[in-house]
Write an enzyme that holds these catalytic residues in place. Structure first.
Site, short mmCIF file in Angstrom:
data_model
loop_
_atom_site.label_atom_id
_atom_site.label_comp_id
_atom_site.label_asym_id
_atom_site.label_seq_id
_atom_site.Cartn_x
_atom_site.Cartn_y
_atom_site.Cartn_z
N TRP A 199 0.85 -1.18 0.00
CA TRP A 199 0.00 0.00 0.00
C TRP A 199 0.90 1.24 0.00
CZ3 TRP A 199 -0.29 3.83 3.86
CH2 TRP A 199 -1.25 4.82 3.60
N ASP A 367 -15.19 9.44 0.34
CA ASP A 367 -15.80 8.55 1.34
C ASP A 367 -16.43 9.32 2.51
OD1 ASP A 367 -16.39 6.41 2.90
OD2 ASP A 367 -14.32 5.65 3.06
N LYS A 476 -15.77 7.63 -8.62
CA LYS A 476 -14.54 6.95 -8.21
C LYS A 476 -14.99 5.66 -7.54
CE LYS A 476 -10.64 7.67 -4.99
NZ LYS A 476 -10.13 8.64 -4.00
N TRP A 477 -14.72 4.51 -8.19
CA TRP A 477 -15.17 3.19 -7.71
C TRP A 477 -14.01 2.58 -6.92
CZ3 TRP A 477 -19.39 -0.07 -10.07
CH2 TRP A 477 -19.38 -1.37 -9.60
N ASP A 478 -14.17 2.50 -5.62
CA ASP A 478 -13.08 2.08 -4.74
C ASP A 478 -13.28 0.64 -4.29
OD1 ASP A 478 -10.82 2.31 -3.17
OD2 ASP A 478 -11.54 4.00 -1.99
N ASN A 480 -11.57 -1.37 -0.92
CA ASN A 480 -10.57 -1.13 0.12
C ASN A 480 -10.16 -2.33 0.95
OD1 ASN A 480 -9.68 1.66 0.13
ND2 ASN A 480 -11.86 2.13 0.28
N CYS A 526 -10.25 2.37 -8.51
CA CYS A 526 -9.34 2.62 -7.39
C CYS A 526 -9.43 1.41 -6.48
CB CYS A 526 -9.86 3.88 -6.66
SG CYS A 526 -9.04 4.22 -5.09
N ASP A 548 -2.24 5.78 -3.04
CA ASP A 548 -2.60 6.71 -1.97
C ASP A 548 -1.41 7.54 -1.54
OD1 ASP A 548 -5.25 6.21 -1.87
OD2 ASP A 548 -5.19 4.87 -0.14
C1 DGJ Z 1 -8.78 4.57 -0.64
C2 DGJ Z 1 -8.57 5.53 -1.75
O1 DGJ Z 1 -7.41 5.23 -2.44
C3 DGJ Z 1 -8.54 6.94 -1.19
O2 DGJ Z 1 -8.25 7.86 -2.20
C4 DGJ Z 1 -9.86 7.23 -0.54
O3 DGJ Z 1 -10.87 7.23 -1.51
C5 DGJ Z 1 -10.14 6.20 0.52
N1 DGJ Z 1 -10.01 4.86 0.03
C6 DGJ Z 1 -11.52 6.39 1.10
O4 DGJ Z 1 -11.88 5.40 1.96
#
Ligand code: DGJ
Length: 747
Positions: A199, A367, A476-478, A480, A526, A548
């Site tokens: 990361w 977010d 922006k489709w994230d 995580n 993303c 990030d």
């Molecule tokens: C991870 C993304 O890479 C960030 O830019 C941001 O959108 C956060 N998630 C939000 O939780």
């Protein structure tokens, strides 16, 4: 015609503008062998490289040594359990428990155009542009028909490969491994290049010698990952940007993968790429077919730089479908690093107002706007606006932002579910989980079971409702977290091995529905930064958030690794605040902009809080973006110097396809005392043309800039940067050719 079959010698000849690929059929036996891949050669008999006339000879001449033959033969696609002890490409489990696969040539087809792959991202091309070879093989023993599919993209020096497997028998079979491509060749003392990270440290370039045995990169994380990248290259020792033979192999897939090179006892190498076989199973009922994702192959005789440009052109022409591909993207400001979860309508409007006054064109709300989300512990799945924060609702906010003259974009994480959500309370079984086990949390969240149609339909409806509720022009489709506890109540126990792949197919289906229903939407993918930056996602979105880590200096190596294989137009890059939130480093505001100009460009800071001096630079930076983005987006990329290698400075350039202009970005990472100006040799210019350094009267020959170089004046301080824009100017030529030469007899 880029594909021919030489019937007399039983050789398939695949040719691009600068490369050739040769496949041979061993007559009596039906083996399909790899003869050659490399610089272009003329059509001719060349099957001696299959070495079938050397010991141990083909089995029909020496059946005693069939096993030795199988273990040395350079195959196009290795079977399993029949004497080739190198990596197998395919494995099945039949009703009688057998796992062996022994494939034999049956027939072939050559067709115009590039067939798509149902449910998967794949390159595309017109019937005039590309030809496709399908080599039909079969194994009657386990009852499968296997097609090896090759498409030849002449202009980009690319060959794509994929494989489909059909159950041709009358009983169910279980596939336990189906790789997409295999290449066997003699080792030429190759080195391997791969991309690694973590990361905030994605796609760091690593080179290593190829040793005996297997060396691989892989992901079992359910996505292509921060850690390893679905790409590898192998190249002759000493290869640099302009010299050396390079083979690149890139996987058009966003889930578990393996990319591996194995060096054998006979000094040959086998390169394979495909869905990782660990945990993978796929049931095929009689008549059903499984198609493996596509692999992109390219070869360059002129070093890594040419490989890069082949891939950039290929992705721009044949993979990215978005109508934004050839357009400037709006300069955006994203509130993530500005506010994190702590925002409301007033704060966003204050940012938007100042952004509009400084030339920024879109506000992206990140977010924290939905459910009751004020941190990362809740509400994923509850895609309705949090009216405590977004007072007056989403439409009101978007209308107000639009009134300020800005477009509006929104963040979503559609694949996830928080245990603290209305959705989870209603449908706990919609999260991936293994029966009688508590699923593993990551960032406080579970992963939705996208193998289930009703779950996909729910997600699709939520995303569609949000986008339709206001004038939302960008998403922006994230994603995580990575996958664990992959279990579904939908499938019987013996089909759980299909889930990791079904999940990826589910993501693809959702994004396909999204881009079909909202063709004007600008989609950015993303995954916790750049964990799902892969060619598969580019089929749906023209850009992907790169990392990030927005620190300009960390970005140098992250972007260098990304640019090695992806067009600059795909790379999400923003100017953020200092000290940088990930590394605590402070860099000049202009350096941050120069580095972000290599990508999609935008801001990731609270514009109302930065210094007046920095705020005042934004209009100039936005106009630089408008001035240079056509060139950066569409031009040819050249890596001139790497901070990763030299520890002092970084330099890259983009040259217009017609060589009429070039933009050089130079970053002096560390200042040094008592030094002269640095000489940099430019690349990719027209040697016969003259270039004026924009904004000055200085004119230089392309030959001079490339062979003698240009002098970069020493800058005082660390993290300093400069842009040099060269434009065609014929005044030097006029000067040289109009002034009488002393040897001219007429004078
Ligand atoms: C991870 C993304 O890479 C960030 O830019 C941001 O959108 C956060 N998630 C939000 O939780």
């Amino acid at each position: 015609m880029s594909i021919r079959y030489d019937e007399a010698n039983r050789i398939f000849e695949l040719d691009t503008r600068n490369t050739s690929y040769r496949i041979g059929i061993v007559d009596e036996e039906g083996f399909v062998g790899h003869i050659y891949y490399g610089q272009k050669i003329r059509p001719q008999k060349c099957d001696q490289f299959l070495r079938t006339c050397e010991a141990p000879f083909v089995p029909s001449k020496n059946n005693r040594e069939r096993c030795s033959f199988m273990d040395t033969f350079p195959t196009e696609y290795s079977g399993n359990g029949i004497g080739d002890y190198r990596e197998s490409c395919i494995a099945v489990k039949t009703a009688n428990g057998s796992r062996t696969v022994d494939l034999k040539f049956v027939d072939y087809d050559i067709v115009n155009g590039k067939p798509g792959i149902s449910g998967l991202p794949a390159s595309f091309a017109g019937e005039e542009e590309v030809q496709t070879l399908v080599v039909h093989m079969m194994d009657g023993g386990c009852g499968i028909d296997v097609d090896l599919i090759y498409s030849v993209f002449e202009d980009e020096d690319v060959i794509t490969r994929s494989v489909s497997v059909k159950n041709a028998g009358d009983r169910n079979i279980r596939l336990t491994k189906v790789y997409s491509a295999c290449i066997d060749m003699d080792d030429e003392d190759f080195e391997m290049l791969t991309l690694h990270g973590s990361w905030a440290r994605e796609r760091q370039i690593e080179r290593r010698p190829i040793a005996y045995g297997k060396q691989s990169v892989s992901s079992l994380r359910g996505e292509s990952s921060h850690q390893d990248h679905p790409f590898m290259a192998w190249m002759t020792k000493g290869t640099d940007q302009t010299t050396g033979d390079v083979y690149g192999m890139h996987f058009v897939y966003s889930g578990n993968f393996i990319a591996q090179i194995e060096k054998s006892q006979f000094d040959s190498i086998r390169a394979v790429m495909g869905i990782h076989s660990e945990g993978f199973e796929w049931w095929l009922t009689p008549g059903e077919t499984f198609t493996a994702p596509e692999v992109v192959l390219t070869y360059s005789h002129d070093g890594l730089g040419q490989m890069t440009r082949n891939l950039h052109d290929f992705y721009r022409c044949h993979m990215i479908r978005s109508r934004y591909l050839h357009q400037k993207r709006p300069v955006l400001i994203n509130n993530w690093e500005a506010t994190y979860f702590d925002f409301d309508t007033d704060k966003l409007l204050a940012i938007a107002k100042s952004a509009a006054e400084h030339g920024i064109e879109m506000l992206v709300m990140d977010d924290g706007w939905f459910g009751h989300r004020n941190d990362d512990a809740t509400s994923l799945g509850d895609w309705f606006v949090n009216e405590n924060k977004i007072k007056g609702g989403l439409k009101h906010l978007v209308d107000e932002v639009n009134k300020l003259g800005l477009k509006f974009g929104i963040w979503m994480e559609p694949e996830m579910i928080s245990p603290d959500s209305e959705l989870y309370r209603k449908h706990p079984d919609w999260a991936f989980a293994v029966p009688e086990r508590t699923a593993t949390l990551s960032r406080n969240q579970y992963v939705l079971d996208l193998s289930r149609k009703e779950v996909r339909d729910y997600v699709c409806e939520c995303v569609h409702n949000v986008i339709s509720s206001a004038n939302i022009e960008y998403v922006k489709w994230d994603m995580n977290r990575q996958l664990t506890d992959i279990g579904s109540v939908e499938f019987t126990g013996d089909r759980q091995g299909e889930l990791a792949h079904r999940y990826v197919l589910g993501v693809y289906e959702l994004q396909e529905r999204l881009v079909n229903d909202f063709p004007d939407l600008l989609l950015e993918n993303c995954s916790g930064g750049g964990a799902r930056f892969d060619p598969g996602m580019l089929y749906y979105s023209p850009q992907i958030w790169c990392s990030d880590d927005t620190d300009a200096i960390e970005r140098l190596s992250i972007q260098e690794g990304t640019e090695l294989i992806y067009p600059l137009s795909t790379m999400g890059a923003h100017v953020s605040d200092c000290p940088n939130h990930t590394v605590g480093r402070s860099t000049p505001f202009m350096t941050r902009a120069h580095v972000a100009l290599a990508g999609t460009f935008g801001y990731e800071l609270d514009i109302t809080k930065i210094s007046e001096e920095e705020r005042a630079m934004i209009p100039e930076q936005v106009s630089m973006y408008h001035k240079y983005n056509d060139l950066v987006r569409e031009g040819d990329y050249y890596r001139v110097a790497s901070y990763r290698e030299n520890g002092l400075y970084d330099c890259w350039m983009v040259v217009a396809k017609d060589k009429s202009e070039a933009l050089v970005t130079y970053v002096q990472v560390l200042g040094r005392p008592n030094v002269h100006s640095r000489k940099i040799k430019l690349l990719g210019l027209d040697v016969a043309a003259d270039y004026r350094l924009d904004g000055t009267e200085k004119v230089y020959g392309g030959d001079l800039l490339m062979n003698a170089g240009m002098l970069i004046e020493t800058m005082r301080g660390d993290y300093m940067s400069r842009l040099y824009h060269f434009v065609l100017d014929n005044s030097l030529t006029c000067l040289l050719y109009t002034s009488p030469s002393p040897r001219d007899p007429k004078t």
